[in-house]
Design a protein around this motif. Structure first.
Motif, short mmCIF file in Angstrom:
data_model
loop_
_atom_site.label_atom_id
_atom_site.label_comp_id
_atom_site.label_asym_id
_atom_site.label_seq_id
_atom_site.Cartn_x
_atom_site.Cartn_y
_atom_site.Cartn_z
N TYR A 121 0.84 -1.20 0.00
CA TYR A 121 0.00 0.00 0.00
C TYR A 121 0.87 1.25 0.00
O TYR A 121 1.79 1.39 0.81
CB TYR A 121 -0.93 0.00 1.21
N LEU A 122 0.59 2.15 -0.92
CA LEU A 122 1.32 3.41 -1.03
C LEU A 122 0.46 4.56 -0.52
O LEU A 122 -0.70 4.67 -0.90
CB LEU A 122 1.68 3.70 -2.49
N LEU A 123 1.03 5.36 0.34
CA LEU A 123 0.34 6.56 0.81
C LEU A 123 1.35 7.69 0.88
O LEU A 123 2.56 7.45 0.95
CB LEU A 123 -0.33 6.33 2.16
N SER A 124 0.86 8.90 0.83
CA SER A 124 1.73 10.07 0.86
C SER A 124 2.63 10.02 2.09
O SER A 124 2.18 9.66 3.17
CB SER A 124 0.88 11.34 0.88
N THR A 125 3.88 10.34 1.91
CA THR A 125 4.94 10.31 2.93
C THR A 125 5.23 8.89 3.41
O THR A 125 5.70 8.70 4.54
CB THR A 125 4.67 11.25 4.13
N LEU A 126 5.00 7.91 2.57
CA LEU A 126 5.32 6.52 2.85
C LEU A 126 6.74 6.39 3.40
O LEU A 126 7.67 7.01 2.87
CB LEU A 126 5.21 5.70 1.56
N ALA A 127 6.92 5.60 4.44
CA ALA A 127 8.25 5.33 5.00
C ALA A 127 8.92 4.29 4.09
O ALA A 127 8.87 3.09 4.35
CB ALA A 127 8.13 4.84 6.43
N ASP A 128 9.55 4.78 3.03
CA ASP A 128 10.07 3.90 1.98
C ASP A 128 11.12 2.90 2.48
O ASP A 128 11.24 1.81 1.94
CB ASP A 128 10.60 4.69 0.79
N TRP A 129 11.85 3.23 3.52
CA TRP A 129 12.86 2.31 4.04
C TRP A 129 12.24 1.09 4.70
O TRP A 129 12.89 0.05 4.82
CB TRP A 129 13.79 3.03 5.04
N GLU A 130 11.00 1.18 5.13
CA GLU A 130 10.35 0.04 5.76
C GLU A 130 10.07 -1.08 4.77
O GLU A 130 10.11 -2.26 5.13
CB GLU A 130 9.04 0.46 6.43
N ILE A 131 9.76 -0.73 3.55
CA ILE A 131 9.41 -1.76 2.55
C ILE A 131 10.62 -2.24 1.76
O ILE A 131 10.54 -3.25 1.06
CB ILE A 131 8.31 -1.27 1.59
N ALA A 132 11.74 -1.53 1.84
CA ALA A 132 12.91 -1.88 1.03
C ALA A 132 13.41 -3.31 1.27
O ALA A 132 13.58 -4.07 0.31
CB ALA A 132 14.02 -0.86 1.24
N PRO A 133 13.66 -3.72 2.51
CA PRO A 133 14.19 -5.08 2.71
C PRO A 133 13.23 -6.18 2.24
O PRO A 133 13.65 -7.11 1.57
CB PRO A 133 14.40 -5.18 4.23
N VAL A 134 11.97 -6.05 2.56
CA VAL A 134 11.03 -7.11 2.19
C VAL A 134 10.78 -7.14 0.68
O VAL A 134 10.73 -8.21 0.07
CB VAL A 134 9.71 -7.01 2.99
N SER A 135 10.68 -5.98 0.05
CA SER A 135 10.43 -5.98 -1.41
C SER A 135 11.65 -6.52 -2.16
O SER A 135 11.51 -7.25 -3.15
CB SER A 135 10.03 -4.59 -1.90
N ALA A 136 12.85 -6.20 -1.69
CA ALA A 136 14.07 -6.70 -2.34
C ALA A 136 14.13 -8.23 -2.27
O ALA A 136 14.45 -8.89 -3.26
CB ALA A 136 15.30 -6.09 -1.70
N GLU A 137 13.83 -8.78 -1.12
CA GLU A 137 13.90 -10.24 -0.97
C GLU A 137 12.77 -10.95 -1.70
O GLU A 137 12.98 -12.02 -2.27
CB GLU A 137 13.92 -10.63 0.51
N ASN A 142 11.39 -9.95 -4.45
CA ASN A 142 11.68 -9.91 -5.89
C ASN A 142 12.90 -10.75 -6.26
O ASN A 142 12.92 -11.36 -7.32
CB ASN A 142 11.87 -8.46 -6.35
N SER A 143 13.91 -10.81 -5.40
CA SER A 143 15.11 -11.59 -5.73
C SER A 143 14.88 -13.08 -5.53
O SER A 143 15.49 -13.90 -6.21
CB SER A 143 16.28 -11.14 -4.88
N LYS A 144 14.02 -13.43 -4.59
CA LYS A 144 13.71 -14.83 -4.26
C LYS A 144 14.95 -15.64 -3.86
O LYS A 144 14.94 -16.85 -3.90
CB LYS A 144 12.98 -15.51 -5.42
N ARG A 145 16.00 -14.98 -3.43
CA ARG A 145 17.24 -15.69 -3.14
C ARG A 145 17.17 -16.58 -1.90
O ARG A 145 17.98 -17.49 -1.75
CB ARG A 145 18.42 -14.72 -3.04
N PHE A 146 16.21 -16.35 -1.01
CA PHE A 146 16.07 -17.18 0.17
C PHE A 146 14.86 -18.11 0.09
O PHE A 146 14.51 -18.75 1.07
CB PHE A 146 16.00 -16.33 1.43
N PHE A 147 14.22 -18.18 -1.08
CA PHE A 147 13.07 -19.06 -1.25
C PHE A 147 13.56 -20.51 -1.42
O PHE A 147 14.58 -20.76 -2.04
CB PHE A 147 12.27 -18.67 -2.49
#
Length: 86
Positions: free
Chosen positions: A7-23, A25-30
């Motif tokens: 979910y995107l909202l104005s002033t989203l804390a972008d650092w909170e989603i960075a680790p989970v979205s990276a993993e 998308n990479s699927k390196r630990f799946f």
């Protein structure tokens, strides 16, 4: 397939989603044979959203377009909106 909506909202804390979205998308630990995961962004409209870190993100879809099922996940990150509560 599992669809994960961020979910995107104005002033989203972008650092909170960075680790989970990276993993996700990479699927390196799946594990081998793990279900396919698709990550999409969602907001109230398709207008670009400006994050707290200054990034501009265009949502993939609106809330009304979410296809809910047992394999749907909604991530709700924080934002700089706590001051609005007082």
């Amino acid at each position: 397939m599992i669809t994960i909506y961020i979910y995107l909202l104005s002033t989203l804390a972008d650092w909170e989603i960075a680790p989970v979205s990276a993993e996700l998308n990479s699927k390196r630990f799946f594990k081998d044979g793990a279900p396919q995961v698709v990550v999409k962004t969602v907001a109230v409209s398709k207008e670009p959203v400006k994050t707290m870190g200054g990034l501009t993100i265009v949502p993939d879809c609106t809330i009304d377009e979410i296809e809910f099922s047992e394999k749907t996940v909604l991530l709700l990150p924080g934002a700089d909106t706590w001051a609005e509560l007082s």
